[in-house]
Scaffold this active site. Structure first.
Site, PDB file in Angstrom:
ATOM      1  CG  ASP A   1      -1.673   1.268   1.472  1.00 58.57           C
ATOM      2  OD1 ASP A   1      -1.690   2.121   0.560  1.00 58.57           O
ATOM      3  OD2 ASP A   1      -2.276   1.405   2.555  1.00 58.57           O
TER       4      ASP A   1
ATOM      5  CG  ASP B   1      -9.171   4.769   1.961  1.00 58.13           C
ATOM      6  OD1 ASP B   1      -8.764   5.358   2.981  1.00 58.13           O
ATOM      7  OD2 ASP B   1      -8.395   4.227   1.144  1.00 58.13           O
TER       8      ASP B   1
ATOM      9  CD  GLU C   1      -5.208   3.524  -2.577  1.00 55.37           C
ATOM     10  OE1 GLU C   1      -6.123   4.265  -2.140  1.00 55.37           O
ATOM     11  OE2 GLU C   1      -4.083   3.954  -2.876  1.00 55.37           O
TER      12      GLU C   1
ATOM     13  CE  LYS D   1      -1.833   6.797  -3.546  1.00 56.95           C
ATOM     14  NZ  LYS D   1      -2.355   5.914  -2.482  1.00 56.95           N
TER      15      LYS D   1
HETATM   16  P1  ADP Z   1      -3.307   7.554   4.143  1.00 58.96           P
HETATM   17  O1  ADP Z   1      -4.135   6.490   3.514  1.00 58.96           O
HETATM   18  O2  ADP Z   1      -3.682   8.927   3.685  1.00 58.96           O
HETATM   19  O3  ADP Z   1      -1.856   7.291   4.009  1.00 58.96           O
HETATM   20  P2  ADP Z   1      -3.948   6.530   6.805  1.00 58.96           P
HETATM   21  O4  ADP Z   1      -5.009   5.606   6.390  1.00 58.96           O
HETATM   22  O5  ADP Z   1      -2.667   5.967   7.305  1.00 58.96           O
HETATM   23  O6  ADP Z   1      -3.645   7.634   5.700  1.00 58.96           O
HETATM   24  O7  ADP Z   1      -4.600   7.460   7.939  1.00 58.96           O
HETATM   25  C1  ADP Z   1      -3.837   8.377   8.657  1.00 58.96           C
HETATM   26  C2  ADP Z   1      -4.790   9.267   9.433  1.00 58.96           C
HETATM   27  O8  ADP Z   1      -5.525   8.506  10.402  1.00 58.96           O
HETATM   28  C3  ADP Z   1      -4.064  10.363  10.223  1.00 58.96           C
HETATM   29  O9  ADP Z   1      -4.735  11.598  10.019  1.00 58.96           O
HETATM   30  C4  ADP Z   1      -4.207   9.913  11.659  1.00 58.96           C
HETATM   31  O10 ADP Z   1      -4.237  11.010  12.564  1.00 58.96           O
HETATM   32  C5  ADP Z   1      -5.561   9.230  11.623  1.00 58.96           C
HETATM   33  N1  ADP Z   1      -5.742   8.314  12.758  1.00 58.96           N
HETATM   34  C6  ADP Z   1      -4.955   7.280  13.131  1.00 58.96           C
HETATM   35  N2  ADP Z   1      -5.421   6.697  14.241  1.00 58.96           N
HETATM   36  C7  ADP Z   1      -6.557   7.375  14.604  1.00 58.96           C
HETATM   37  C8  ADP Z   1      -7.506   7.252  15.675  1.00 58.96           C
HETATM   38  N3  ADP Z   1      -7.371   6.316  16.624  1.00 58.96           N
HETATM   39  N4  ADP Z   1      -8.537   8.124  15.717  1.00 58.96           N
HETATM   40  C9  ADP Z   1      -8.656   9.078  14.779  1.00 58.96           C
HETATM   41  N5  ADP Z   1      -7.811   9.247  13.747  1.00 58.96           N
HETATM   42  C10 ADP Z   1      -6.764   8.408  13.656  1.00 58.96           C
HETATM   43 MG    MG Z   2      -4.697   4.838   2.629  1.00 53.92          MG
END
Ligand code: ADP
Ligand code: MG
Length: 629
Positions: A9, A193, A170, A71
């Site tokens: 990913d 997502d 995805e 990205k």
């Molecule tokens: P991306 O797909 O954009 O790379 P992710 O799916 O890894 O991102 O998500 C990251 C986001 O999720 C960040 O903004 C982070 O603060 C948020 N996040 C992670 N854990 C929690 C949680 N327990 N509660 C709320 N938001 C969260």
């Molecule tokens: Mg993601």
């Protein structure tokens, strides 16, 4: 051994690498045990780039040379780049073939070159974790990526020494992570997502047959709506409160802004678990500030952002011709927020799937796709029966089985439990898998704290625990207290992480230990129920001793003492206990305490009933309030 195909990913905010063998897919960790790699790269003249956590952490110190969110520009032309990612404008220059490039450390780097650094790191993590060469990968991209963006992603892989055997969407990967499309069941699902910087929603048609079982029928989203916006909204709220408290703020300081955003994110993450969070900040004026933020405040602050995701869901539904969606697969860290889960369930009028870690779903699904390409598909995802019994922990470390092994899927069963301590307002529900009778010999699947039980004497609350394994093999455990209606639930994929051999081994063990296990379970139950009886006897005696014949009281006390000794022995060394003798002694004590019962009822009828103490105690569930007590 042929080199492995991993699933990757490659995210805007974070990237992960996963691998699927016969025990199911898992995300691979680096040498420090960390599984999520921030998609951040700092370029340093004359040195190897800094990739991941350190680059993200120090980005504000080296902003000019750090690329975040490469990205967003992947495969985009220079002309459209500024509107596609206005926040990256200071770095954007024109690269080869009119493509958008990043100007860092005196060079113009294409997004695929930046992505390649992240992929190179993931490849190294995978090689270390698997102990062999990794040269092929399935890589995921957003469903809306066009051919140019997909080709740029392939280029990034090749630059990192990885053959991109397949680029998949995805949302398709997310569906595969739940085994959707692998069991030959046709259905329509939505994938919601909500990540760090982007929001995507897709409607998928999962057909029962054909090569491409998962088809994306519509997508919608917002490339600038994510957890970062939630952090910014919370930071804005905190800043306003700090000013209202009479402090001055240094809006120009980037370090201070970062500290505020970090505090906001910390509070956000805490509020996904708890009803309130405290915020402590060292202010630029040298003082410190602390405050608390409730979940209700938080939900008000982020309401407009969540509403924007719901509007996208409506668009996707309309574009797909308003199909009936059966499930919503939740992906991305921001879907841990309870309000977000409720909003997604409402938008599609469907149940949400949250069993798989939302950070890992896409990578896990990419790994499932990789294993399918290798012809090594994981049977475990496809079982149409429950492979091992499922149950919960009860007092004394015993397991109350609720769904039995080999029951066909879908399956549902409920059982009643109660509290073991007076005034107990929460019970810890520990979900287990396995054939053995004691917790220590079973496999832990999930735990959750069931809170909000109204304070009542032990054994009075009626807590209905339901186990439901749906047609896709996903287990939902929910608990509901009958009188008050309070409820809570947790979801798990019960079949992951075990190979067929391991399942067979657990079955053999269960047979070998059947007798001694039954014995230990029986002793644990007897101890739990006898302890409740003894406690009641002690309390009732304290109230009505004066109404009873002293000879009866002393006889009762000596019998109670004998049972207490058996409880003690049972808890210390169950194997040495005679269960039949224990059972008889307990039953005799029950009968012998009848006069005490009567005296107690008579007294209660005369007086007014008094309330139990209002204390918070966490304990285990007691099975079957109807039996024994
Ligand atoms: P991306 O797909 O954009 O790379 P992710 O799916 O890894 O991102 O998500 C990251 C986001 O999720 C960040 O903004 C982070 O603060 C948020 N996040 C992670 N854990 C929690 C949680 N327990 N509660 C709320 N938001 C969260
Ligand atoms: Mg993601």
């Amino acid at each position: 051994m042929r080199d492995a195909i991993v699933g990757i990913d490659l995210g805007t905010t974070n990237s992960l690498v996963a691998w699927c063998d016969e025990s199911g897919p898992r995300v691979l960790a680096d040498a420090d045990g960390v599984r999520m790699l921030p998609s951040a790269v700092r370029f340093v003249r004359g040195h190897a780039p800094v990739v991941g956590h350190v680059a993200r952490r120090d980005a504000h110190l080296h902003r000019a040379d750090t690329v975040l969110g490469a990205k967003r520009l992947m495969g985009r032309g220079h002309a459209e780049a500024r509107s596609a990612a206005p926040e990256l404008a200071p770095w954007i220059v024109e690269g080869v073939r009119g493509l958008a490039a990043f100007s860092v450390a005196g060079r113009a780097l294409l997004p695929q070159e930046v992505g390649a650094e992240v992929l190179r790191r993931l490849r190294a993590i995978a090689e270390r974790a698997l102990g062999r060469r990794v040269a092929r990968a399935v890589i995921t991209v957003p469903a809306y990526f066009d051919d140019g963006q997909r080709e740029a992603t392939r280029d990034a892989a090749r630059l990192a020494g990885l053959e991109p055997v397949r680029i998949i969407n995805e949302p398709t990967a997310a569906a595969l992570a739940y085994g959707l499309g692998l069991r030959g069941r046709a259905e329509t699902v939505a994938v919601y997502d909500f990540g760090g910087g982007t929001f995507d929603v897709s409607i998928l048609d999962i057909s029962a047959e054909g090569d491409d079982v998962v088809r994306v029928i519509s997508t919608a989203g917002d490339t600038h709506l994510g957890g970062d916006d939630i952090d910014a909204a919370v930071a804005g709220h905190l800043a306003a409160r700090i000013v209202a408290d009479g402090h001055g703020l240094d809006a120009a300081s980037s370090a201070w802004r970062q500290a505020l955003l970090d505090a906001a994110e910390g509070a956000k993450v805490a509020l996904s678990e708890r009803a309130s969070a405290s915020v402590d900040l060292a202010l630029p004026d040298g003082t410190s500030w602390s405050a608390s933020l409730t979940r209700a405040d938080f939900e008000t602050i982020i309401g407009p952002l969540v509403a924007r995701t719901v509007a996208c869901c409506r668009t996707a539904l309309a574009d797909a011709g308003h199909p009936q969606v059966e499930r919503v697969v939740m992906v991305g860290g921001s879907t841990r927020i309870p309000l977000v889960r409720r909003a997604a369930a409402e938008a599609f009028r469907a149940e949400v799937y949250t069993a798989v870690d939302p950070d890992e779903t896409v990578a896990l699904g990419a790994a499932v796709q990789a294993s399918l390409l290798e012809g090594r598909r994981s049977d475990i995802l496809l079982l149409d029966v429950i492979p091992l019994s499922l149950g919960i922990e009860t007092v004394g470390g015993a397991v109350a089985k609720i769904l039995m092994r080999n029951q066909s899927i879908p399956a549902r069963a409920t059982e009643m439990f109660s509290t073991s301590v007076d005034g107990q307002v929460s019970i810890s529900i520990h979900v287990l898998q396995g054939e053995r009778e004691m917790v220590a010999d079973c496999r832990s699947l999930a735990r959750f704290e069931f809170r909000g039980i109204p304070p009542m004497p032990a054994g009075i609350p009626q807590i209905e625990v339901e186990f439901l394994v749906d047609a896709n093999g996903i287990l939902t455990v929910s608990a509901r207290e009958r009188r008050s209606g309070v409820n809570a639930s947790v979801q798990v994929v019960p079949t992951w992480g075990l190979t067929r051999e391991e399942i067979a081994g657990m079955e053999r063990d269960a047979l070998t230990h059947a007798r001694e296990d039954m014995h230990r379970h029986r002793i644990a139950d007897l101890c739990a129920h006898a302890a409740l009886d003894l406690k009641w006897i002690g309390e009732a005696l304290a109230r009505v001793r004066d109404a009873l014949d002293p000879a009866y009281v002393s006889d009762l006390e000596s019998r109670a003492g004998a049972v207490a000794a058996m409880v003690e022995q049972g808890r210390g060394d169950a194997a040495s206990c005679d269960a039949d003798a224990f059972q008889r002694a307990k039953e005799e004590l029950d009968r012998f305490s009848m006069p005490l019962h009567e005296a107690s009822i008579t007294r209660t009828l005369r007086e007014h009933a008094c309330e139990g103490p209002q204390v918070t105690v966490s304990g285990k569930a007691v099975r079957g309030t109807a039996e024994g007590t």
